[in-house]
Design a protein around this motif. Structure first.
Motif, PDB file in Angstrom:
ATOM      1  N   CYS A 165       8.863  38.850 -18.753  1.00 20.51           N
ATOM      2  CA  CYS A 165       7.529  39.150 -19.254  1.00 20.51           C
ATOM      3  C   CYS A 165       6.529  38.748 -18.168  1.00 20.51           C
ATOM      4  O   CYS A 165       6.522  37.596 -17.730  1.00 20.51           O
ATOM      5  CB  CYS A 165       7.252  38.388 -20.550  1.00 20.51           C
ATOM      6  SG  CYS A 165       5.580  38.649 -21.183  1.00 20.51           S
TER       7      CYS A 165
ATOM      8  N   ILE B 168       3.456  38.384 -18.475  1.00 17.84           N
ATOM      9  CA  ILE B 168       2.368  37.591 -19.031  1.00 17.84           C
ATOM     10  C   ILE B 168       2.771  36.120 -19.167  1.00 17.84           C
ATOM     11  O   ILE B 168       2.070  35.228 -18.712  1.00 17.84           O
ATOM     12  CB  ILE B 168       1.919  38.145 -20.399  1.00 17.84           C
ATOM     13  CG1 ILE B 168       1.564  39.639 -20.291  1.00 17.84           C
ATOM     14  CG2 ILE B 168       0.759  37.334 -20.972  1.00 17.84           C
ATOM     15  CD1 ILE B 168       0.521  40.001 -19.263  1.00 17.84           C
ATOM     16  N   CYS B 169       3.939  35.860 -19.793  1.00 18.44           N
ATOM     17  CA  CYS B 169       4.303  34.465 -20.078  1.00 18.44           C
ATOM     18  C   CYS B 169       5.550  33.975 -19.353  1.00 18.44           C
ATOM     19  O   CYS B 169       5.851  32.797 -19.370  1.00 18.44           O
ATOM     20  CB  CYS B 169       4.478  34.270 -21.588  1.00 18.44           C
ATOM     21  SG  CYS B 169       5.976  35.044 -22.258  1.00 18.44           S
TER      22      CYS B 169
ATOM     23  N   TRP C 239       8.739  34.762 -20.089  1.00 18.89           N
ATOM     24  CA  TRP C 239       9.953  34.768 -20.904  1.00 18.89           C
ATOM     25  C   TRP C 239      10.915  35.824 -20.370  1.00 18.89           C
ATOM     26  O   TRP C 239      10.486  36.887 -19.913  1.00 18.89           O
ATOM     27  CB  TRP C 239       9.583  35.054 -22.366  1.00 18.89           C
ATOM     28  CG  TRP C 239      10.738  34.971 -23.291  1.00 18.89           C
ATOM     29  CD1 TRP C 239      11.237  33.861 -23.888  1.00 18.89           C
ATOM     30  CD2 TRP C 239      11.552  36.057 -23.737  1.00 18.89           C
ATOM     31  NE1 TRP C 239      12.312  34.187 -24.672  1.00 18.89           N
ATOM     32  CE2 TRP C 239      12.533  35.529 -24.602  1.00 18.89           C
ATOM     33  CE3 TRP C 239      11.555  37.426 -23.482  1.00 18.89           C
ATOM     34  CZ2 TRP C 239      13.500  36.314 -25.216  1.00 18.89           C
ATOM     35  CZ3 TRP C 239      12.518  38.207 -24.094  1.00 18.89           C
ATOM     36  CH2 TRP C 239      13.476  37.645 -24.954  1.00 18.89           C
TER      37      TRP C 239
ATOM     38  N   ARG D 125       8.330  43.487 -29.387  1.00 16.17           N
ATOM     39  CA  ARG D 125       7.324  42.625 -28.762  1.00 16.17           C
ATOM     40  C   ARG D 125       7.988  41.386 -28.169  1.00 16.17           C
ATOM     41  O   ARG D 125       9.009  40.922 -28.674  1.00 16.17           O
ATOM     42  CB  ARG D 125       6.287  42.160 -29.792  1.00 16.17           C
ATOM     43  CG  ARG D 125       5.706  43.243 -30.668  1.00 16.17           C
ATOM     44  CD  ARG D 125       4.856  44.231 -29.957  1.00 16.17           C
ATOM     45  NE  ARG D 125       3.603  43.630 -29.513  1.00 16.17           N
ATOM     46  CZ  ARG D 125       2.701  44.274 -28.776  1.00 16.17           C
ATOM     47  NH1 ARG D 125       2.903  45.497 -28.389  1.00 16.17           N
ATOM     48  NH2 ARG D 125       1.601  43.667 -28.412  1.00 16.17           N
ATOM     49  N   CYS D 126       7.390  40.835 -27.129  1.00 19.22           N
ATOM     50  CA  CYS D 126       7.870  39.592 -26.532  1.00 19.22           C
ATOM     51  C   CYS D 126       7.861  38.509 -27.601  1.00 19.22           C
ATOM     52  O   CYS D 126       6.842  38.304 -28.271  1.00 19.22           O
ATOM     53  CB  CYS D 126       6.960  39.181 -25.372  1.00 19.22           C
ATOM     54  SG  CYS D 126       7.385  37.575 -24.655  1.00 19.22           S
TER      55      CYS D 126
ATOM     56  N   LEU E 157       7.719  35.405 -27.315  1.00 16.03           N
ATOM     57  CA  LEU E 157       6.911  34.237 -26.977  1.00 16.03           C
ATOM     58  C   LEU E 157       5.404  34.527 -27.023  1.00 16.03           C
ATOM     59  O   LEU E 157       4.643  33.763 -27.590  1.00 16.03           O
ATOM     60  CB  LEU E 157       7.312  33.726 -25.590  1.00 16.03           C
ATOM     61  CG  LEU E 157       6.873  32.313 -25.230  1.00 16.03           C
ATOM     62  CD1 LEU E 157       7.425  31.299 -26.225  1.00 16.03           C
ATOM     63  CD2 LEU E 157       7.346  31.970 -23.836  1.00 16.03           C
ATOM     64  N   CYS E 158       4.987  35.667 -26.441  1.00 14.84           N
ATOM     65  CA  CYS E 158       3.540  35.928 -26.353  1.00 14.84           C
ATOM     66  C   CYS E 158       3.094  37.224 -27.020  1.00 14.84           C
ATOM     67  O   CYS E 158       1.914  37.553 -26.997  1.00 14.84           O
ATOM     68  CB  CYS E 158       3.079  35.887 -24.898  1.00 14.84           C
ATOM     69  SG  CYS E 158       3.601  37.314 -23.924  1.00 14.84           S
ATOM     70  N   ASP E 159       4.037  37.994 -27.576  1.00 19.75           N
ATOM     71  CA  ASP E 159       3.736  39.170 -28.395  1.00 19.75           C
ATOM     72  C   ASP E 159       3.190  40.384 -27.639  1.00 19.75           C
ATOM     73  O   ASP E 159       2.549  41.236 -28.223  1.00 19.75           O
ATOM     74  CB  ASP E 159       2.784  38.784 -29.539  1.00 19.75           C
ATOM     75  CG  ASP E 159       2.843  39.796 -30.686  1.00 19.75           C
ATOM     76  OD1 ASP E 159       3.953  40.206 -31.058  1.00 19.75           O
ATOM     77  OD2 ASP E 159       1.768  40.177 -31.188  1.00 19.75           O
ATOM     78  N   VAL E 160       3.443  40.488 -26.327  1.00 17.82           N
ATOM     79  CA  VAL E 160       3.057  41.708 -25.612  1.00 17.82           C
ATOM     80  C   VAL E 160       4.189  42.730 -25.718  1.00 17.82           C
ATOM     81  O   VAL E 160       5.324  42.393 -26.070  1.00 17.82           O
ATOM     82  CB  VAL E 160       2.710  41.444 -24.126  1.00 17.82           C
ATOM     83  CG1 VAL E 160       1.497  40.550 -24.013  1.00 17.82           C
ATOM     84  CG2 VAL E 160       3.890  40.869 -23.367  1.00 17.82           C
TER      85      VAL E 160
ATOM     86  N   ASP F 277       4.877  45.379 -20.517  1.00 17.78           N
ATOM     87  CA  ASP F 277       4.503  44.189 -19.756  1.00 17.78           C
ATOM     88  C   ASP F 277       5.716  43.428 -19.224  1.00 17.78           C
ATOM     89  O   ASP F 277       5.600  42.269 -18.832  1.00 17.78           O
ATOM     90  CB  ASP F 277       3.630  43.251 -20.599  1.00 17.78           C
ATOM     91  CG  ASP F 277       2.233  43.809 -20.799  1.00 17.78           C
ATOM     92  OD1 ASP F 277       1.591  44.157 -19.796  1.00 17.78           O
ATOM     93  OD2 ASP F 277       1.794  43.919 -21.960  1.00 17.78           O
TER      94      ASP F 277
END
Length: 60
Positions: free
Chosen positions: A12, A14-15, A17, A44-45, A47-50, A54
């Motif tokens: 990911c 973004i985070c 993961w 969705r991820c 951990l961060c829901d993207v 992403d």
């Protein structure tokens, strides 16, 4: 001679993961060996829901 299956890891952006195709996410109903491309488009991820857009494949 058996064929070696190449599994990929997706991170990911973004985070950080990581989804490993070899391991899957059995607790989320994604069996081991599931390719990232075969996961539902609305996944969705955890951990961060993207979304899947992403994530990027990584080489370790």
């Amino acid at each position: 001679m058996s064929e070696v299956i190449e599994y990929k890891s997706w991170v990911c952006l973004i985070c950080g993961w990581v989804y490993n195709e070899k391991d899957g996410l059995p607790n989320e109903g994604i069996p081991a060996g599931t390719r990232f491309a075969d996961i539902s488009a609305d996944w969705r991820c955890p951990l961060c829901d993207v979304g899947k857009s992403d994530f990027a494949v990584v080489e370790f």
